[in-house]
Scaffold this motif. Structure first.
Motif, PDB file in Angstrom:
ATOM      1  N   PHE A 129      25.138  58.014  77.442  1.00 32.32           N
ATOM      2  CA  PHE A 129      25.448  59.441  77.406  1.00 32.32           C
ATOM      3  C   PHE A 129      26.311  59.858  78.594  1.00 32.32           C
ATOM      4  N   ARG A 130      27.193  60.833  78.340  1.00 31.05           N
ATOM      5  CA  ARG A 130      28.075  61.367  79.369  1.00 31.05           C
ATOM      6  C   ARG A 130      27.517  62.691  79.884  1.00 31.05           C
ATOM      7  N   GLU A 131      28.209  63.265  80.857  1.00 31.17           N
ATOM      8  CA  GLU A 131      27.801  64.579  81.361  1.00 31.17           C
ATOM      9  C   GLU A 131      28.149  65.653  80.335  1.00 31.17           C
ATOM     10  N   ASN A 132      27.338  66.710  80.322  1.00 33.22           N
ATOM     11  CA  ASN A 132      27.593  67.876  79.457  1.00 33.22           C
ATOM     12  C   ASN A 132      27.690  67.510  77.976  1.00 33.22           C
ATOM     13  N   GLU A 133      26.781  66.639  77.519  1.00 29.57           N
ATOM     14  CA  GLU A 133      26.733  66.286  76.105  1.00 29.57           C
ATOM     15  C   GLU A 133      26.193  67.453  75.283  1.00 29.57           C
ATOM     16  N   THR A 134      26.602  67.495  74.006  1.00 32.90           N
ATOM     17  CA  THR A 134      26.011  68.451  73.066  1.00 32.90           C
ATOM     18  C   THR A 134      25.288  67.708  71.940  1.00 32.90           C
ATOM     19  N   LEU A 135      25.185  66.388  72.078  1.00 33.85           N
ATOM     20  CA  LEU A 135      24.442  65.576  71.126  1.00 33.85           C
ATOM     21  C   LEU A 135      23.834  64.381  71.852  1.00 33.85           C
ATOM     22  N   TYR A 136      22.523  64.252  71.739  1.00 28.51           N
ATOM     23  CA  TYR A 136      21.831  63.067  72.237  1.00 28.51           C
ATOM     24  C   TYR A 136      21.209  62.382  71.026  1.00 28.51           C
ATOM     25  N   ASN A 137      21.621  61.135  70.749  1.00 26.64           N
ATOM     26  CA  ASN A 137      21.147  60.467  69.547  1.00 26.64           C
ATOM     27  C   ASN A 137      20.462  59.145  69.878  1.00 26.64           C
ATOM     28  N   PHE A 138      19.406  58.876  69.108  1.00 26.35           N
ATOM     29  CA  PHE A 138      18.559  57.717  69.340  1.00 26.35           C
ATOM     30  C   PHE A 138      18.256  57.044  68.002  1.00 26.35           C
ATOM     31  N   TYR A 139      17.840  55.766  68.080  1.00 28.57           N
ATOM     32  CA  TYR A 139      17.354  55.060  66.896  1.00 28.57           C
ATOM     33  C   TYR A 139      15.834  54.954  66.957  1.00 28.57           C
ATOM     34  N   PHE A 140      15.216  55.080  65.794  1.00 27.95           N
ATOM     35  CA  PHE A 140      13.790  54.816  65.648  1.00 27.95           C
ATOM     36  C   PHE A 140      13.665  53.791  64.535  1.00 27.95           C
ATOM     37  N   TYR A 141      13.161  52.600  64.866  1.00 29.20           N
ATOM     38  CA  TYR A 141      13.060  51.529  63.877  1.00 29.20           C
ATOM     39  C   TYR A 141      11.792  51.692  63.047  1.00 29.20           C
ATOM     40  N   SER A 142      11.940  51.516  61.752  1.00 24.11           N
ATOM     41  CA  SER A 142      10.844  51.752  60.811  1.00 24.11           C
ATOM     42  C   SER A 142       9.639  50.869  61.102  1.00 24.11           C
ATOM     43  N   SER A 143       8.472  51.451  60.921  1.00 25.84           N
ATOM     44  CA  SER A 143       7.222  50.705  61.075  1.00 25.84           C
ATOM     45  C   SER A 143       6.943  49.840  59.848  1.00 25.84           C
ATOM     46  N   GLY A 177      27.829  51.456  60.113  1.00 21.36           N
ATOM     47  CA  GLY A 177      27.695  50.798  61.395  1.00 21.36           C
ATOM     48  C   GLY A 177      26.324  50.909  62.034  1.00 21.36           C
ATOM     49  N   ASP A 178      25.369  51.531  61.338  1.00 18.15           N
ATOM     50  CA  ASP A 178      24.010  51.677  61.876  1.00 18.15           C
ATOM     51  C   ASP A 178      23.172  50.443  61.549  1.00 18.15           C
ATOM     52  N   PRO A 179      22.059  50.242  62.276  1.00 19.37           N
ATOM     53  CA  PRO A 179      21.183  49.107  61.994  1.00 19.37           C
ATOM     54  C   PRO A 179      20.390  49.310  60.711  1.00 19.37           C
ATOM     55  N   GLU A 180      19.906  48.213  60.153  1.00 13.79           N
ATOM     56  CA  GLU A 180      19.048  48.260  58.968  1.00 13.79           C
ATOM     57  C   GLU A 180      17.664  48.774  59.363  1.00 13.79           C
ATOM     58  N   ASN A 181      16.982  49.392  58.401  1.00 11.07           N
ATOM     59  CA  ASN A 181      15.586  49.813  58.559  1.00 11.07           C
ATOM     60  C   ASN A 181      15.360  50.659  59.814  1.00 11.07           C
ATOM     61  N   ALA A 182      16.215  51.636  59.981  1.00 10.61           N
ATOM     62  CA  ALA A 182      16.101  52.511  61.155  1.00 10.61           C
ATOM     63  C   ALA A 182      16.433  53.947  60.764  1.00 10.61           C
ATOM     64  N   TYR A 183      16.089  54.856  61.665  1.00 12.62           N
ATOM     65  CA  TYR A 183      16.376  56.279  61.487  1.00 12.62           C
ATOM     66  C   TYR A 183      17.258  56.763  62.628  1.00 12.62           C
ATOM     67  N   ASP A 184      18.143  57.708  62.306  1.00  7.28           N
ATOM     68  CA  ASP A 184      18.898  58.444  63.325  1.00  7.28           C
ATOM     69  C   ASP A 184      18.030  59.591  63.819  1.00  7.28           C
ATOM     70  N   ILE A 185      17.881  59.718  65.126  1.00  8.58           N
ATOM     71  CA  ILE A 185      17.216  60.869  65.728  1.00  8.58           C
ATOM     72  C   ILE A 185      18.278  61.625  66.521  1.00  8.58           C
TER      73      ILE A 185
END
Length: 269
Positions: A129-143, A177-185
């Protein structure tokens, strides 16, 4: 022709990641149509995407796209750029509306940590992440248990609201381009998102819902598409649940967009 608005998600909607030479005639035909109908400024085109502006322009260049949509709302529509004098310029007007309240990475990390500890899970940053972001995004891998996944993610959304922050989630699309079996947060300021961008353009250009058509392919498109009278999920979408909720395009990707934009514009002349 009355003024109208055409809205596109980007990855796997307006842009096909594995575009081949077979796709190029349809891409060119789509761009020719958009160029023709937007030349007199009666048709406003806009991309609403979770990607950065740099990523969008790089992908456009990769397949030699020549048409420039009037607006690009990047970073999950928390930033707005307008095509002006051969370049995209960020909108100060939109920036002021978005950043009306504090939006801090330290708060986002604290929210995620609280939920992670509670459910004994992990959230992984998608980028540096850079300074002054307006989007912070994370991956959550499926259980491996969809119901458990949704319980955890809905708990995250509710706790975010308590902390006065807005978070969203949707299933990742590996084709984009996203990973398999995951969610965008995604964490964005309250005054942002694809629906917010849609309403902003409606007010800016005085365009009613009946004069808008929208296209998307994944969960983060659902909110703005539900709001519209004319909305399509791309037939190439991998989201089966979403495809049951909306009309599907007759064809995938560029041919699908060309077909339904042509029908829509012909119907409102």
């Amino acid at each position: 022709m009355k003024r109208s608005l055409i809205l596109f998600d980007f990855d796997e909607t307006y842009y096909k990641h594995n575009t081949t030479q077979t796709d190029m005639p349809y891409l060119n035909k789509m761009e020719e149509l958009l160029q023709e109908i937007s030349e007199d400024n009666n048709v406003i085109t806009a991309i609403l995407t979770g990607s950065t502006i740099e990523s969008v322009l790089e992908k456009m260049m990769k397949v030699n796209m020549s048409y420039k949509p009037k607006h690009i709302f990047s970073d999950l529509s928390s930033k707005m750029f307008t095509w002006n004098n051969y370049e995209y310029i960020e909108s100060d007007e939109y920036k002021k509306e978005v950043l009306t309240e504090p939006f801090l990475l330290e708060d986002v990390l604290d929210i995620l940590n609280t939920v992670a500890v509670k459910h004994k899970v992990k959230f992984t940053p998608q980028r540096e992440f850079r300074e002054n972001e307006t989007l912070y995004n994370f991956y959550f891998y499926s259980s491996g248990d969809i119901n458990l996944d949704k319980t955890i993610l809905e708990d995250l959304i509710q706790y975010s609201k308590i902390r006065n922050y807005t978070s969203r989630f949707n299933r990742c699309n590996p084709l984009a381009g996203d990973p398999e079996n995951a969610y965008d947060i995604d964490f964005t300021p309250k005054n942002s998102g694809k629906l917010y961008a849609t309403k902003f353009l409606m007010n800016k250009y005085s365009i009613p819902k009946k004069s808008i058509i929208g296209f998307g392919d994944s969960g983060n498109d659902e909110e703005f598409l539900q709001y519209l009278d004319y909305a399509y999920i791309m037939s190439n979408s991998r989201d089966k649940e979403l495809k049951q909720k909306f009309n599907n395009t007759k064809h995938p990707y560029y041919k699908g967009i060309y077909t339904h934009v042509n029908e829509f514009i012909g119907g409102i002349k």
